[in-house]
Write an enzyme that holds these catalytic residues in place. Structure first.
Site: not given
Lengths: 153, 425
Positions: A70, A107
């Site tokens: 991701s 992230k």
């Protein structure tokens, strides 16, 4: 500013650069070469050291392994090696390692509508607002080492 | 002024850096092979688990509830090395006292900046390694040790405590401190001190130093001077027999020769082995340290250390020498001129404990018996015929034994295939 007792062979040369505004550093004696630099110095090359280029601060730099796809938009593939420097500040726009509910996660940090969020580069994952969450920033990702197909033996 | 920097619950804190989910849980670190608790988190201490408790004797409820890990010496050694690298940015004079404790000398620094420096140091270690540390600042090592304890236990200090020799706060602290809690004061000594009416650190400070020397020892007299704020202690005086043994020495001149370092490490390991057997202990791991001289300007600087676990607790010099040599070869670098090297034996355990380990060690009782008789003979020869009458040259190869550490966490910082995994989800 105070001086540490110096070896008589070492002379203090001047004001040291203050690294931290709130704390003064003592003046360390060191030799500085005076005179004109030798023109040969320009040609005095040593081997290029990739490790030193990537690892700016050895004491605070760690290698970790990415899992999942991701963060592809930030160039991070499953299985990639990430270089993480804990001494860097987690600023918006930087990719960080952060423990979310006790799990190390990678992230990008972003400000959205004046709230700080953890964002994945895959639009399928909604941004995670930091407020009210058990989050502990672990470090800032500085480099990705990605092995291209056909290399692994 | 000197600072003692001490990592809180060091082994457990290292584990938590790479496994954040362990935060808040009762966590214990076990010795390899023999399975005794060698480090405890606050939560595990609160459950009443004692230091050194054998795992198989822990109540089942605690065993289920707590996270018990094998010791990961590769990780602890690497984190310790990182902490000392950061300390070296604050002062050229850093003395490693144990795997989780170092003295940082601030002699000649502006005294008014020291607390700020201590805070900065604490923040920087925490930022760069994730390890919580406490800092005790004082004019002497003994007082720095007291200050460090206060920094750790009294929340108001926020991790950094400074004690000046003639300060009322120092006096108040020493008046409350039992003399037995002082660094370097053994329990037997404290009992004898009590007979003289000396119960607190303050009373010892006020005692007649000459009388203390006559009745006890030079070392205790030095402690009295240190309590008064006068530096008197040499680090070698102060090994804590229960925890670790350190043998280190500076070379007469700087040397870059590998064989000279090897010889020195061999000698230090042998000496440490003698001390270990004299106090009837076994070691579980060996730390090897090397460094150049930070005070020589213009000289290429290098310092490093490594921890090598023993396959089982041991006092056999041959085994200690073998792992010490392996450790040195891992950290030795050509091109530097070394000033000092040292060998530290870690996580000591009572020698009687050896019996418990027999069932799983790949060593027969006969071999064990032979090892003990051999070491006793070597020690006696060296005692009676003079030091180094018998020396060790060729350590026996013990690679055939496997270390049992099934609960060990990954060696996050020293193995490519064991790096911390981070999810991208």
């Amino acid at each position: 500013m105070s001086l540490i007792p110096l070896d008589p062979a070492i002379r203090a040369l001047g004001r040291a650069v203050v690294a931290y505004p709130s704390v003064t550093q003592p003046l360390m004696g060191c030799r500085v070469r005076a005179g004109f630099p030798s023109p040969a110095d320009d040609h005095l090359d040593v081997e290029i050291d990739l490790h030193a280029h990537v690892v700016r601060r050895p004491a605070s730099t760690y290698f970790v392994r990415a899992e999942g796809d991701s963060m592809l938009g930030d160039g991070i593939h499953h299985g990639d090696l990430l270089v993480v420097d804990r001494s860097l500040e987690p600023l918006p726009g930087r990719v960080i390692v952060v423990a979310v509910d006790g799990e190390p996660t990678v992230k990008r940090l972003e400000c959205r509508q004046e709230r700080t969020c953890l964002v994945a580069s895959n639009p399928r994952f909604a941004p995670i607002p930091l407020e009210g969450r058990e989050c502990q920033v672990w470090g800032v990702v500085t480099h990705v080492v990605h092995e291209l197909p056909g290399i692994a033996s | 002024m000197i600072a003692l920097v001490d990592c809180n619950n060091f082994y457990v804190s290292c584990e938590r850096v790479f496994a954040p989910r362990l935060e808040g849980l009762p966590v214990g670190v076990l010795s390899n092979n023999d399975g005794c608790v060698v480090a405890r988190s606050q939560e595990l201490k609160a459950l009443g688990v004692a230091m050194g408790a054998p795992m198989h004797l822990l109540p089942p409820a605690i065993r289920r509830h707590a996270v018990l890990l094998s010791s990961n010496y590769a990780l602890y050694g690497d984190m310790s090395r990182r902490v000392n690298a950061i300390l070296a940015e604050f002062s050229p004079d850093v003395e490693v006292y144990s795997i989780d404790e170092s003295f940082v000398s601030f002699v000649g620094f502006d005294a008014s900046t020291l607390e700020a420096r201590g805070q900065r140091l604490r923040e920087m270690v925490c930022r760069d390694t994730g390890l919580p540390v406490c800092v005790g600042l004082a004019p002497t090592r003994v007082l720095a040790k007291v200050a460090n304890r206060a920094a750790k236990t009294i929340a108001a200090y926020a991790g950094v405590c400074r004690l000046d020799a003639d300060d009322p706060a120092t006096r108040a602290l020493l008046q409350r401190l039992p003399v037995a809690a002082l660094w370097g004061v053994a329990r037997r000594t404290s009992e004898r001190l009590a007979l003289m009416g000396i119960d607190t650190a303050w009373q010892l400070r006020e005692a007649d130093s000459k009388l203390i020397r006559r009745t006890f020892s030079v070392v205790l007299e030095r402690i009295v001077w240190e309590l008064r704020g006068h530096s008197a202690i040499v680090l070698e005086d102060m090994s804590e027999p229960r925890q670790r043994i350190m043998v280190s020495r500076s070379f007469g001149r700087l040397t870059g020769e590998r064989h000279e370092l090897e010889a020195a490490v061999r000698q230090h390991a042998a000496r440490a082995g003698e001390k270990l057997r004299r106090q009837r202990h076994l070691a579980r791991a060996v730390m090897v340290m090397v460094r150049t001289n930070p005070f020589v300007a213009g000289e290429a600087q290098y310092r490093n250390s490594v921890v090598v676990p023993l396959v089982r607790p041991s006092d056999d010099s041959r085994e200690l020498l073998a792992v010490a040599r392996r450790g040195l070869s891992a950290i030795f670098r050509d091109g530097y001129r070394y000033q000092k090297c040292g060998v530290m034996l870690l996580d000591l355990v009572d020698a009687q404990h050896r019996q418990l380990t027999l069932y799983d060690a790949a060593q027969s009782e006969a071999e064990n018996d032979r090892s003990q008789r051999l070491m006793a003979a070597v020690d006696r020869l060296n005692r009676e015929m003079g030091r180094d009458t018998v020396r060790f040259c060729l350590p026996r190869d013990n690679s055939a034994w496997a270390l049992r550490c099934e609960r060990r966490s990954s060696r996050y910082t020293t193995r490519w295939d064991e790096l911390m995994k981070v999810k991208t989800r």
